[in-house]
Design a protein around this motif. Structure first.
Motif, mmCIF file in Angstrom:
data_model
loop_
_atom_site.group_PDB
_atom_site.id
_atom_site.type_symbol
_atom_site.label_atom_id
_atom_site.label_comp_id
_atom_site.label_asym_id
_atom_site.label_seq_id
_atom_site.Cartn_x
_atom_site.Cartn_y
_atom_site.Cartn_z
ATOM 1 N N ALA A 1 0.837 -1.203 0.000
ATOM 2 C CA ALA A 1 0.000 0.000 0.000
ATOM 3 C C ALA A 1 0.868 1.247 0.000
ATOM 4 N N GLY A 2 0.344 2.293 -0.660
ATOM 5 C CA GLY A 2 1.089 3.549 -0.712
ATOM 6 C C GLY A 2 0.244 4.673 -1.252
ATOM 7 N N PRO A 3 0.765 5.904 -1.211
ATOM 8 C CA PRO A 3 0.019 7.068 -1.679
ATOM 9 C C PRO A 3 0.199 7.281 -3.181
ATOM 10 N N ALA A 4 -0.487 8.300 -3.698
ATOM 11 C CA ALA A 4 -0.332 8.679 -5.112
ATOM 12 C C ALA A 4 0.907 9.553 -5.240
ATOM 13 N N ALA A 5 2.068 8.980 -4.966
ATOM 14 C CA ALA A 5 3.333 9.703 -4.990
ATOM 15 C C ALA A 5 4.440 8.768 -5.452
ATOM 16 N N ALA A 6 5.618 9.351 -5.665
ATOM 17 C CA ALA A 6 6.713 8.603 -6.276
ATOM 18 C C ALA A 6 7.129 7.380 -5.470
ATOM 19 N N VAL A 7 6.944 7.401 -4.139
ATOM 20 C CA VAL A 7 7.357 6.273 -3.304
ATOM 21 C C VAL A 7 6.612 4.999 -3.669
ATOM 22 N N SER A 8 5.421 5.142 -4.282
ATOM 23 C CA SER A 8 4.609 3.973 -4.625
ATOM 24 C C SER A 8 4.935 3.383 -5.989
ATOM 25 N N ASN A 9 5.659 4.112 -6.829
ATOM 26 C CA ASN A 9 5.937 3.606 -8.179
ATOM 27 C C ASN A 9 6.570 2.217 -8.166
ATOM 28 N N PRO A 10 7.619 1.969 -7.348
ATOM 29 C CA PRO A 10 8.206 0.629 -7.336
ATOM 30 C C PRO A 10 7.249 -0.443 -6.818
ATOM 31 N N LEU A 11 6.377 -0.103 -5.863
ATOM 32 C CA LEU A 11 5.420 -1.092 -5.365
ATOM 33 C C LEU A 11 4.490 -1.543 -6.484
ATOM 34 N N ILE A 12 4.020 -0.587 -7.267
ATOM 35 C CA ILE A 12 3.132 -0.916 -8.387
ATOM 36 C C ILE A 12 3.879 -1.761 -9.410
ATOM 37 N N ARG A 13 5.122 -1.420 -9.682
ATOM 38 C CA ARG A 13 5.925 -2.218 -10.621
ATOM 39 C C ARG A 13 6.123 -3.639 -10.102
ATOM 40 N N MET A 14 6.333 -3.804 -8.798
ATOM 41 C CA MET A 14 6.511 -5.134 -8.221
ATOM 42 C C MET A 14 5.278 -5.999 -8.438
ATOM 43 N N VAL A 15 4.103 -5.388 -8.321
ATOM 44 C CA VAL A 15 2.864 -6.137 -8.561
ATOM 45 C C VAL A 15 2.726 -6.479 -10.040
ATOM 46 N N ASP A 16 2.925 -5.490 -10.898
ATOM 47 C CA ASP A 16 2.725 -5.697 -12.335
ATOM 48 C C ASP A 16 3.708 -6.703 -12.923
ATOM 49 N N SER A 17 4.924 -6.733 -12.403
ATOM 50 C CA SER A 17 5.952 -7.618 -12.958
ATOM 51 C C SER A 17 5.923 -9.023 -12.366
ATOM 52 N N GLY A 18 5.121 -9.234 -11.316
ATOM 53 C CA GLY A 18 5.101 -10.541 -10.666
ATOM 54 C C GLY A 18 6.366 -10.848 -9.900
ATOM 55 N N ALA A 19 7.061 -9.807 -9.431
ATOM 56 C CA ALA A 19 8.347 -10.004 -8.759
ATOM 57 C C ALA A 19 8.241 -10.854 -7.500
ATOM 58 N N LEU A 20 7.074 -10.869 -6.867
ATOM 59 C CA LEU A 20 6.902 -11.618 -5.623
ATOM 60 C C LEU A 20 5.920 -12.778 -5.787
ATOM 61 N N ALA A 21 5.764 -13.245 -7.014
ATOM 62 C CA ALA A 21 4.810 -14.330 -7.265
ATOM 63 C C ALA A 21 5.184 -15.609 -6.534
#
Length: 378
Positions: A75-95
């Motif tokens: 979870a994170g705000p609509a700010a730059a700190v959340s960009n990597p979290l969203i990428r981690m979800v989209d890329s399946g990095a923690l699948a």
């Protein structure tokens, strides 16, 4: 006696009767002291059995350790700190870590605090002072890293503004009253001889996006914004049809540069990072993995700004892909482990303690606040 034991008795011997001394049991050898010792074949069988048991236990333990979590919430705000979290979800990095990994946005600091205290997320991106405050008040969290070092800007119609002291007597829109943008601005204003309550007209709003809208619609001339809201404002005012009514805006004062100048330090502020929550803080293996994947995702976003922007915009309705990409180019983002950032964090926390101890929960966080390692105490 069980059947397997009977098979080991020499022929002609019943259970409970010893074999003649001159006839050692089948499968044994006579030692020099007269005692019987297992023959080599039987000794190797015992060794082999022991190895098999150890391997079986290792396989079972490994399988248990590798079992995926049912769900992992970032979870994170609509700010730059959340960009990597969203990428981690989209890329399946923690699948391989969890069967389901999802990103949940938080809208304001109040919602963030509820999520932290109610277990609404496993990994939370948050301002560093909020992390310290929650930790000192008993929240079960550990700060993994500081990744946001420079996203605060004053956006203004006036291109002549150079320092915060130049804002004396002017109206300014600020988001998140009492939280990171407001706190940093207040510290810098006071160091330049301003009393924000008396010398400025402060107009507090719920979020950077709200402050941006006030600028775009000519309701205020100056606003303190965090990226990517800065880039959103600049993009909106340069595009039709908003360009017909919107003012010309300037990225006028870099608060990070002001921080370095006023405090005679490097021009960066440890503003935000990610923390692991609840039971996850007692899994240093998973916490370390999450920290490493976040750093990889941040580097990927830096190298693929346009694609990162599209991914973020798809999950955060208030942001455009182009503005997110613009913000990546100007934001100071670096994933620094919390323990390595401790000196800079404690300088910031020390300033906050002098201003208002409640901002960080009344004291500096102890060692267990910083990064992964042995399990934290409850």
């Amino acid at each position: 006696m069980c059947a397997c034991h009977r098979r080991l008795l020499p022929a002609g011997t019943s259970a409970g009767l010893a074999a003649p001394a001159r006839l050692p049991p089948q499968g044994t050898a006579m030692r020099r002291d007269g005692m019987h010792a297992p023959a080599p074949a039987f000794a190797w069988m015992r060794v082999l059995l022991h190895v098999c048991v150890v391997l079986a236990l290792a396989v079972v333990s490994g399988a248990a350790g590798a079992a995926r979590l049912p769900k992992l919430v970032l979870a994170g705000p609509a700010a730059a700190v959340s960009n990597p979290l969203i990428r981690m979800v989209d890329s399946g990095a923690l699948a391989d870590v969890a069967e389901r990994v999802e990103f949940v946005p938080w809208r304001d600091p109040d919602q963030l605090r509820v999520m932290a205290l109610d277990g609404g997320a496993d990994v939370l991106a948050m301002p560093t002072n909020v992390a310290a405050n929650l930790y000192n008040r008993g929240a079960r969290l550990r700060l993994l890293n500081v990744s946001t070092w420079g996203i605060l800007w004053l956006v203004s119609r006036d291109p002549a503004l150079k320092t915060i002291a130049d804002l004396r007597g002017k109206e300014l829109a600020l988001p998140f009253r009492g939280d990171m943008p407001d706190i940093v601005f207040g510290l810098l204003a006071e160091r330049q001889g301003l009393d924000p309550r008396k010398d400025l007209r402060l107009r507090y709003v719920a979020s950077p996006v709200d402050a941006m809208q006030l600028l775009v619609m000519r309701r205020v001339d100056h606003a303190l914004l965090a990226e990517p809201a800065v880039s959103m404002a600049l993009r909106k005012t340069g595009s039709f049809p908003l360009s017909v009514v919107a003012p010309e805006l300037h990225r006028s004062i870099d608060l990070q540069t002001e921080w370095g100048r006023v405090f005679q330090r490097e021009a960066r502020i440890p503003q935000a990072g990610i923390a692991v929550m609840g039971a996850l803080r007692e899994r240093p293996d998973l916490a370390a993995r999450i920290e490493a994947e976040y750093a990889r995702a941040l580097a990927w976003c830096r190298d693929h700004a346009a694609e990162c922007g599209r991914g973020v915009a798809a999950r955060v309705d208030a942001l455009s892909a182009e503005a997110v990409a613009d913000s990546i180019a100007v934001s100071r983002m670096e994933a620094v482990p919390a323990r390595a950032a401790r000196g800079e964090l404690e300088f910031l926390f020390g300033e906050l303690l002098r201003k208002n101890p409640a901002l960080v929960g009344g004291k500096l966080p102890d060692d267990a606040f910083y990064g992964v390692g042995p399990a934290a105490s409850p």
